[in-house]
Write a protein that holds these residues in place. Sequence first.
Motif, mmCIF file in Angstrom:
data_model
loop_
_atom_site.group_PDB
_atom_site.id
_atom_site.type_symbol
_atom_site.label_atom_id
_atom_site.label_comp_id
_atom_site.label_asym_id
_atom_site.label_seq_id
_atom_site.Cartn_x
_atom_site.Cartn_y
_atom_site.Cartn_z
ATOM 1 N N UNK A 61 0.736 -1.221 -0.081
ATOM 2 C CA UNK A 61 -0.073 -0.087 0.068
ATOM 3 C C UNK A 61 0.745 1.349 0.056
ATOM 4 N N UNK A 62 2.055 1.074 0.630
ATOM 5 C CA UNK A 62 2.715 2.459 0.951
ATOM 6 C C UNK A 62 3.532 2.661 -0.654
ATOM 7 N N UNK A 63 3.787 1.455 -1.187
ATOM 8 C CA UNK A 63 4.324 1.660 -2.460
ATOM 9 C C UNK A 63 3.396 2.190 -3.692
ATOM 10 N N UNK A 64 2.085 1.571 -3.414
ATOM 11 C CA UNK A 64 1.166 1.993 -4.237
ATOM 12 C C UNK A 64 0.873 3.581 -4.289
ATOM 13 N N UNK A 65 0.693 3.862 -2.915
ATOM 14 C CA UNK A 65 0.555 5.359 -2.450
ATOM 15 C C UNK A 65 1.591 6.196 -3.103
ATOM 16 N N UNK A 67 3.421 5.499 -5.643
ATOM 17 C CA UNK A 67 3.291 5.480 -7.272
ATOM 18 C C UNK A 67 2.200 6.236 -7.758
ATOM 19 N N UNK A 68 1.120 6.243 -6.949
ATOM 20 C CA UNK A 68 -0.008 7.157 -7.026
ATOM 21 C C UNK A 68 0.155 8.470 -6.925
ATOM 22 N N UNK A 69 1.149 9.111 -5.917
ATOM 23 C CA UNK A 69 1.620 10.183 -5.742
ATOM 24 C C UNK A 69 2.442 10.743 -7.078
ATOM 25 N N UNK A 70 3.606 9.674 -7.307
ATOM 26 C CA UNK A 70 4.065 10.139 -8.301
ATOM 27 C C UNK A 70 3.380 10.347 -9.679
ATOM 28 N N UNK A 71 2.502 9.630 -9.866
ATOM 29 C CA UNK A 71 1.576 9.583 -11.159
ATOM 30 C C UNK A 71 0.807 10.786 -11.145
ATOM 31 N N UNK A 72 0.473 11.245 -10.022
ATOM 32 C CA UNK A 72 -0.354 12.410 -9.846
ATOM 33 C C UNK A 72 0.432 13.861 -10.114
ATOM 34 N N UNK A 73 1.652 13.591 -9.513
ATOM 35 C CA UNK A 73 2.769 14.769 -9.901
ATOM 36 C C UNK A 73 2.960 14.718 -11.326
ATOM 37 N N UNK A 74 3.111 13.614 -11.964
ATOM 38 C CA UNK A 74 3.276 13.699 -13.544
ATOM 39 C C UNK A 74 2.125 14.295 -14.373
ATOM 40 N N UNK A 75 1.021 13.901 -13.783
ATOM 41 C CA UNK A 75 -0.272 14.278 -14.501
ATOM 42 C C UNK A 75 -0.168 15.755 -14.166
ATOM 43 N N UNK A 76 0.196 16.263 -13.156
ATOM 44 C CA UNK A 76 0.024 17.915 -12.927
ATOM 45 C C UNK A 76 0.982 18.347 -13.652
ATOM 46 N N UNK A 77 2.301 17.775 -13.886
ATOM 47 C CA UNK A 77 3.300 18.215 -14.797
ATOM 48 C C UNK A 77 2.618 18.499 -16.161
#
Length: 184
Positions: A61-65, A67-77
């Motif tokens: 769950x921590x790794x998924x969170x 990855x999700x956080x990184x994906x959201x950051x990439x999406x924002x970029x």
Amino acid sequence: CELNITAQVQCGVFHVELHRMVGRLEGQLRSTTAELRRKSDLCQGREEHDQTQFEETQGQQARANEEFSQAMGSLADIQASRDAKMSEKSDIEQDMQSHSRECRKVVASLEAELSSLKRSRQAELERRGSNAVTGQIQDCEVSPWTFTVCSKTCRARRGEPGYTQGTRTILLPAGPYGMPCPPL
């Protein structure tokens, strides 16, 4: 005395039976204690297994969170980049419209100047009294350029560019004293 013997016999039987009963109870106690230990060990093993799975799940769950956080950051970029590109596109479109209006004004001005020059040439020929001049001066007129499709859709860096071929045709040949046709 007989009572005593009977009592002793009964006490002896009682004592033997009591030892057997204590032996059976001790056996049951050992058996129950062993079963309890086995079940306790089994429960402890299950608890350790469940704890391990829980910790693994928490790690996942921590790794998924993350990855999700990184994906959201990439999406924002990506969204910020898209917004910047859209703004840039809008600016370019406005510049193109402005240049197009300016270009139309320049073309209209050049066409007016060309018409004025043609009238001046016509007046000069008529003033000189050239007998050969009959009617209006006719300059060569050509069609707008038409281009073939480019031979390449894109090119690699430092690669050979594609090519296209432009053509135009003579719409009206030059008359006497008219301007000759430009290169086709």
